[in-house]
Design a protein around this motif. Sequence first.
Motif, PDB file in Angstrom:
ATOM      1  N   THR A 133       0.771  -1.165  -0.054  1.00  0.00           N
ATOM      2  CA  THR A 133      -0.098   0.233  -0.157  1.00  0.00           C
ATOM      3  C   THR A 133       0.913   1.354   0.079  1.00  0.00           C
ATOM      4  N   LEU A 134       0.695   2.269  -0.858  1.00  0.00           N
ATOM      5  CA  LEU A 134       1.347   3.492  -0.894  1.00  0.00           C
ATOM      6  C   LEU A 134       1.013   4.365   0.034  1.00  0.00           C
ATOM      7  N   PRO A 135       1.892   5.133   0.859  1.00  0.00           N
ATOM      8  CA  PRO A 135       1.512   6.086   1.591  1.00  0.00           C
ATOM      9  C   PRO A 135       0.463   7.137   1.324  1.00  0.00           C
ATOM     10  N   GLY A 136      -0.465   7.350   2.243  1.00  0.00           N
ATOM     11  CA  GLY A 136      -1.587   8.286   1.831  1.00  0.00           C
ATOM     12  C   GLY A 136      -2.646   7.654   1.207  1.00  0.00           C
ATOM     13  N   SER A 137      -2.608   6.441   0.679  1.00  0.00           N
ATOM     14  CA  SER A 137      -3.558   5.558   0.053  1.00  0.00           C
ATOM     15  C   SER A 137      -4.183   4.514   0.818  1.00  0.00           C
ATOM     16  N   ASP A 138      -5.403   3.965   0.597  1.00  0.00           N
ATOM     17  CA  ASP A 138      -5.984   2.808   1.023  1.00  0.00           C
ATOM     18  C   ASP A 138      -5.924   1.802   0.171  1.00  0.00           C
ATOM     19  N   THR A 139      -5.742   2.162  -1.024  1.00  0.00           N
ATOM     20  CA  THR A 139      -5.719   0.736  -2.199  1.00  0.00           C
ATOM     21  C   THR A 139      -4.285   0.298  -2.090  1.00  0.00           C
ATOM     22  N   SER A 140      -4.398  -1.014  -2.120  1.00  0.00           N
ATOM     23  CA  SER A 140      -3.529  -1.853  -2.177  1.00  0.00           C
ATOM     24  C   SER A 140      -3.397  -2.987  -3.211  1.00  0.00           C
ATOM     25  N   ARG A 141      -2.134  -3.656  -3.701  1.00  0.00           N
ATOM     26  CA  ARG A 141      -2.077  -4.666  -4.590  1.00  0.00           C
ATOM     27  C   ARG A 141      -1.345  -5.835  -3.802  1.00  0.00           C
ATOM     28  N   SER A 142      -1.696  -7.045  -3.978  1.00  0.00           N
ATOM     29  CA  SER A 142      -0.894  -8.206  -3.554  1.00  0.00           C
ATOM     30  C   SER A 142      -0.196  -8.963  -4.527  1.00  0.00           C
ATOM     31  N   PHE A 143       0.747  -9.465  -4.218  1.00  0.00           N
ATOM     32  CA  PHE A 143       1.822 -10.332  -5.122  1.00  0.00           C
ATOM     33  C   PHE A 143       1.963 -11.715  -4.298  1.00  0.00           C
ATOM     34  N   SER A 144       2.191 -12.724  -5.208  1.00  0.00           N
ATOM     35  CA  SER A 144       2.492 -13.987  -4.472  1.00  0.00           C
ATOM     36  C   SER A 144       4.175 -13.700  -3.716  1.00  0.00           C
ATOM     37  N   TRP A 145       4.248 -14.478  -2.496  1.00  0.00           N
ATOM     38  CA  TRP A 145       5.588 -14.410  -2.156  1.00  0.00           C
ATOM     39  C   TRP A 145       6.133 -15.841  -2.264  1.00  0.00           C
ATOM     40  N   LYS A 146       7.221 -15.897  -3.197  1.00  0.00           N
ATOM     41  CA  LYS A 146       7.936 -17.184  -3.444  1.00  0.00           C
ATOM     42  C   LYS A 146       9.249 -17.140  -2.872  1.00  0.00           C
ATOM     43  N   TYR A 147       9.380 -16.562  -1.825  1.00  0.00           N
ATOM     44  CA  TYR A 147      10.918 -16.487  -1.333  1.00  0.00           C
ATOM     45  C   TYR A 147      11.146 -17.240  -0.090  1.00  0.00           C
ATOM     46  N   GLY A 148      10.212 -18.203   0.283  1.00  0.00           N
ATOM     47  CA  GLY A 148      10.308 -19.091   1.467  1.00  0.00           C
ATOM     48  C   GLY A 148       9.831 -18.614   2.603  1.00  0.00           C
ATOM     49  N   PRO A 149       9.660 -19.238   3.869  1.00  0.00           N
ATOM     50  CA  PRO A 149       9.318 -18.613   5.092  1.00  0.00           C
ATOM     51  C   PRO A 149      10.177 -17.467   5.676  1.00  0.00           C
ATOM     52  N   VAL A 150       9.590 -16.619   6.461  1.00  0.00           N
ATOM     53  CA  VAL A 150      10.386 -15.547   6.763  1.00  0.00           C
ATOM     54  C   VAL A 150      10.512 -15.788   8.295  1.00  0.00           C
ATOM     55  N   ALA A 151      11.936 -15.621   8.854  1.00  0.00           N
ATOM     56  CA  ALA A 151      12.264 -16.047  10.199  1.00  0.00           C
ATOM     57  C   ALA A 151      11.537 -15.069  11.025  1.00  0.00           C
ATOM     58  N   GLY A 152      11.133 -15.419  12.515  1.00  0.00           N
ATOM     59  CA  GLY A 152      10.496 -14.507  13.338  1.00  0.00           C
ATOM     60  C   GLY A 152      11.736 -13.632  13.930  1.00  0.00           C
ATOM     61  N   LYS A 153      11.403 -12.597  14.533  1.00  0.00           N
ATOM     62  CA  LYS A 153      12.529 -11.809  15.257  1.00  0.00           C
ATOM     63  C   LYS A 153      12.858 -12.541  16.602  1.00  0.00           C
ATOM     64  N   ALA A 154      13.867 -12.196  17.366  1.00  0.00           N
ATOM     65  CA  ALA A 154      14.358 -12.846  18.443  1.00  0.00           C
ATOM     66  C   ALA A 154      13.404 -12.526  19.552  1.00  0.00           C
ATOM     67  N   ASP A 155      12.888 -11.690  19.560  1.00  0.00           N
ATOM     68  CA  ASP A 155      11.947 -10.982  20.595  1.00  0.00           C
ATOM     69  C   ASP A 155      10.491 -11.316  20.572  1.00  0.00           C
ATOM     70  N   GLY A 156      10.270 -12.148  19.399  1.00  0.00           N
ATOM     71  CA  GLY A 156       8.806 -12.439  18.988  1.00  0.00           C
ATOM     72  C   GLY A 156       7.905 -11.728  18.701  1.00  0.00           C
ATOM     73  N   SER A 157       8.501 -10.169  18.128  1.00  0.00           N
ATOM     74  CA  SER A 157       7.574  -9.023  17.547  1.00  0.00           C
ATOM     75  C   SER A 157       7.256  -9.175  16.425  1.00  0.00           C
ATOM     76  N   GLY A 158       7.401 -10.075  15.492  1.00  0.00           N
ATOM     77  CA  GLY A 158       7.067 -10.148  14.139  1.00  0.00           C
ATOM     78  C   GLY A 158       7.861 -10.650  13.159  1.00  0.00           C
ATOM     79  N   PRO A 159       7.901 -10.756  11.937  1.00  0.00           N
ATOM     80  CA  PRO A 159       8.597 -11.253  11.027  1.00  0.00           C
ATOM     81  C   PRO A 159      10.112 -10.582  10.944  1.00  0.00           C
ATOM     82  N   ASP A 160      11.109 -11.083  10.816  1.00  0.00           N
ATOM     83  CA  ASP A 160      12.550 -10.592  10.548  1.00  0.00           C
ATOM     84  C   ASP A 160      12.726 -10.077   9.240  1.00  0.00           C
ATOM     85  N   ALA A 161      11.993  -8.795   8.825  1.00  0.00           N
ATOM     86  CA  ALA A 161      11.923  -8.338   7.734  1.00  0.00           C
ATOM     87  C   ALA A 161      11.912  -6.818   7.815  1.00  0.00           C
ATOM     88  N   THR A 162      12.388  -5.824   6.555  1.00  0.00           N
ATOM     89  CA  THR A 162      12.098  -4.641   6.859  1.00  0.00           C
ATOM     90  C   THR A 162      11.921  -3.947   5.453  1.00  0.00           C
TER      91      THR A 162
END
Length: 171
Positions: A133-162
Amino acid sequence: MRAIPLTVTALAAALLLTACDDGGGKKGDGAGSACEIGGVSVEIGSASVAPAAGDTGEIPVSLTNQSASCTLDHFPVVSLGTGETTATVPALKGAKAQQLKLAKGDSASFSISYVRGKDGDKTALAAKTVKITLPGSDTSRSFSWKYGPVAGKADGSGPDATVSAFQQVGD
């Protein structure tokens, strides 16, 4: 005694003007309206896929404005979905968002960095989709994620991604 009605009128006018602004500098700032997914083409480019658990991968995302001038002001909103749950990907720590004005035909990009998780690991997010979703907009677009599972953060606060800040592409 005319001072009180004028003060009230001035205060009311100031409040009305303030109500027109969303406070985020996304609209009404003279730089054009916020870019919308419908007016901007979005492409996920060739990824640097993390080959094994613990490795880092990077997915570049390119935007090209197909309509009237618009503004990207802040970070993109990116979430990863499993079909049952959704996790928002935070902005890269220390990254500074910049306001970019895109004329018709102008391009910008950002990237999604992630650490690959182990298949079947309870702390890993078995992502199937990435929603942008682009900033200032409510419209989004979804794509397939083909890159494998995403590790969780060590503190358990979500995916280890940025998500990185937008960068102008070209001149």
